[in-house]
Motif scaffolding. Structure first.
Motif, PDB file in Angstrom:
ATOM      1  N   VAL A  42      22.501 -69.631 -32.121  1.00  0.00           N
ATOM      2  CA  VAL A  42      22.201 -70.745 -33.012  1.00  0.00           C
ATOM      3  C   VAL A  42      21.652 -70.276 -34.351  1.00  0.00           C
ATOM      4  CG1 VAL A  42      19.861 -71.088 -32.107  1.00  0.00           C
ATOM      5  CG2 VAL A  42      21.106 -73.020 -33.115  1.00  0.00           C
ATOM      6  N   TYR A  43      21.044 -69.115 -34.391  1.00  0.00           N
ATOM      7  CA  TYR A  43      20.495 -68.620 -35.648  1.00  0.00           C
ATOM      8  C   TYR A  43      21.569 -68.438 -36.719  1.00  0.00           C
ATOM      9  CZ  TYR A  43      16.033 -67.449 -33.294  1.00  0.00           C
ATOM     10  OH  TYR A  43      14.845 -67.501 -32.612  1.00  0.00           O
ATOM     11  N   GLU A  67      24.549 -61.458 -38.225  1.00  0.00           N
ATOM     12  CA  GLU A  67      24.617 -62.799 -38.798  1.00  0.00           C
ATOM     13  C   GLU A  67      23.543 -63.718 -38.234  1.00  0.00           C
ATOM     14  OE1 GLU A  67      26.435 -63.940 -41.416  1.00  0.00           O
ATOM     15  OE2 GLU A  67      26.801 -61.785 -41.587  1.00  0.00           O
ATOM     16  N   GLU A  68      23.160 -63.469 -36.986  1.00  0.00           N
ATOM     17  CA  GLU A  68      22.084 -64.257 -36.393  1.00  0.00           C
ATOM     18  C   GLU A  68      20.756 -63.942 -37.065  1.00  0.00           C
ATOM     19  OE1 GLU A  68      24.263 -64.200 -32.008  1.00  0.00           O
ATOM     20  OE2 GLU A  68      22.311 -63.248 -32.269  1.00  0.00           O
ATOM     21  N   LEU A  69      20.479 -62.657 -37.252  1.00  0.00           N
ATOM     22  CA  LEU A  69      19.238 -62.258 -37.902  1.00  0.00           C
ATOM     23  C   LEU A  69      19.203 -62.748 -39.347  1.00  0.00           C
ATOM     24  CD1 LEU A  69      16.555 -60.764 -37.805  1.00  0.00           C
ATOM     25  CD2 LEU A  69      17.781 -58.690 -38.495  1.00  0.00           C
ATOM     26  N   LYS A  70      20.325 -62.640 -40.018  1.00  0.00           N
ATOM     27  CA  LYS A  70      20.403 -63.131 -41.399  1.00  0.00           C
ATOM     28  C   LYS A  70      20.062 -64.614 -41.459  1.00  0.00           C
ATOM     29  CE  LYS A  70      23.691 -63.555 -45.261  1.00  0.00           C
ATOM     30  NZ  LYS A  70      25.098 -63.280 -45.693  1.00  0.00           N
ATOM     31  N   GLY A  71      20.578 -65.383 -40.503  1.00  0.00           N
ATOM     32  CA  GLY A  71      20.306 -66.812 -40.470  1.00  0.00           C
ATOM     33  C   GLY A  71      18.859 -67.124 -40.159  1.00  0.00           C
ATOM     34  N   SER A  97      14.832 -53.286 -37.844  1.00  0.00           N
ATOM     35  CA  SER A  97      13.628 -53.133 -38.656  1.00  0.00           C
ATOM     36  C   SER A  97      13.397 -54.369 -39.524  1.00  0.00           C
ATOM     37  CB  SER A  97      13.736 -51.885 -39.542  1.00  0.00           C
ATOM     38  OG  SER A  97      14.866 -51.967 -40.390  1.00  0.00           O
ATOM     39  N   ASP A  98      14.470 -55.081 -39.880  1.00  0.00           N
ATOM     40  CA  ASP A  98      14.297 -56.300 -40.684  1.00  0.00           C
ATOM     41  C   ASP A  98      13.567 -57.372 -39.893  1.00  0.00           C
ATOM     42  OD1 ASP A  98      15.574 -55.218 -42.886  1.00  0.00           O
ATOM     43  OD2 ASP A  98      17.545 -55.979 -42.316  1.00  0.00           O
ATOM     44  N   TYR A  99      13.837 -57.460 -38.601  1.00  0.00           N
ATOM     45  CA  TYR A  99      13.097 -58.420 -37.770  1.00  0.00           C
ATOM     46  C   TYR A  99      11.632 -58.003 -37.681  1.00  0.00           C
ATOM     47  CZ  TYR A  99      11.311 -61.068 -33.877  1.00  0.00           C
ATOM     48  OH  TYR A  99      10.521 -61.879 -33.098  1.00  0.00           O
ATOM     49  N   LEU A 100      11.381 -56.738 -37.493  1.00  0.00           N
ATOM     50  CA  LEU A 100      10.012 -56.246 -37.432  1.00  0.00           C
ATOM     51  C   LEU A 100       9.250 -56.607 -38.700  1.00  0.00           C
ATOM     52  CD1 LEU A 100       7.646 -54.587 -36.363  1.00  0.00           C
ATOM     53  CD2 LEU A 100       8.828 -52.522 -37.132  1.00  0.00           C
ATOM     54  N   GLN A 101       9.881 -56.441 -39.845  1.00  0.00           N
ATOM     55  CA  GLN A 101       9.215 -56.796 -41.095  1.00  0.00           C
ATOM     56  C   GLN A 101       8.944 -58.297 -41.166  1.00  0.00           C
ATOM     57  OE1 GLN A 101      11.436 -56.593 -44.762  1.00  0.00           O
ATOM     58  NE2 GLN A 101       9.651 -55.868 -45.891  1.00  0.00           N
ATOM     59  N   LEU A 102       9.865 -59.102 -40.648  1.00  0.00           N
ATOM     60  CA  LEU A 102       9.691 -60.547 -40.679  1.00  0.00           C
ATOM     61  C   LEU A 102       8.450 -60.981 -39.915  1.00  0.00           C
ATOM     62  CD1 LEU A 102      10.879 -63.434 -41.281  1.00  0.00           C
ATOM     63  CD2 LEU A 102      12.044 -63.241 -39.060  1.00  0.00           C
TER      64      LEU A 102
END
Length: 231
Positions: A42-43, A67-71, A97-102
């Motif tokens: 869904v993301y 694409e899910e993480l981007k969303g 690592s982008d999720y970790l930063q988020l």
């Protein structure tokens, strides 16, 4: 209408269905229109994410598609709140690592009992410890009025950064069977602003019984409301 999206899955040891089910009545009683998804697909749905005010995520480990993480990141930057507890948010998507930063914190370990006490199951990591409310936490709407409290469950050691507003901490003592040589303090509850979005993380929550502790449950319920951009 305030819309909440519950996304759950990943490693089943954290009981993502049973754990999130504990909070569905609270959200519904608060007037949220709740949608539940069993995957992160869904993301990647931009229309669905644009209509979402709060994401409650409980997905331990697992992986996430680009694409899910981007969303997800785009939604939070635009104002969607992101909230969760324990491994469902602080030990998700180790490949990114982008999720970790988020989210601002990543599970590193949970110290164990003395080697002679180990029995080979999850209880090996159940230690008595204290969640200590910080000075900021004593006035923050998520933790105001809550005193330091004790738990006996997994004590998360979290790698983190200074963008977090830390509302509570826990300190890992020095024990002869562990390799570190001085006490280590980790955030136990924190918030984070990312673009227009609010992020809330609580590290207690290994199992439904921990989530039903009065202090833990109160903090999480308040955190869900705080993370909602319309609250």
């Amino acid at each position: 209408m305030t819309r909440a999206l519950v996304v759950r899955g990943g490693w089943d040891g954290h009981k993502p269905v049973e754990s999130t089910d504990l909070f569905l009545p609270f959200l519904e009683e608060r007037g949220y229109d709740v949608r539940v998804e069993e995957t992160t697909a869904v993301y990647a749905d931009a229309d669905a994410m644009a209509q979402t005010d709060l994401i409650l995520q409980s997905v331990t480990m697992s992986t996430i598609e680009p694409e899910e993480l981007k969303g997800l990141i785009a939604a939070v930057r635009a104002g969607t709140g992101l909230a969760g507890w324990h491994g469902g948010i602080a030990d998700s998507f180790r490949n990114s690592s982008d999720y970790l930063q988020l989210v601002g914190g990543q599970f590193a370990t949970h110290p164990s009992k003395e080697p002679g006490e180990l029995v080979g199951d999850a209880s090996d990591n159940y230690l008595p410890y204290t969640v200590e409310i910080t000075e900021l936490g004593r006035t923050h709407p998520i933790t105001a009025g809550i005193d330091d409290f004790a738990l006996e469950t997994e004590q998360y050691w979290v790698l983190h950064d200074d963008l977090n507003d830390v509302l509570a901490t826990t300190t890992h003592p020095v024990r002869p069977w562990h390799p570190w040589h001085r006490p280590i303090t980790s955030p136990a509850v924190w918030t984070r602003q990312w673009g227009e979005g609010r992020i809330f993380v609580a590290t207690p929550g290994h199992s439904p019984d921990v989530l039903q502790d009065e202090n833990v449950r109160t903090i999480i319920e308040r955190g869900l409301v705080w993370a909602t951009r319309t609250a």
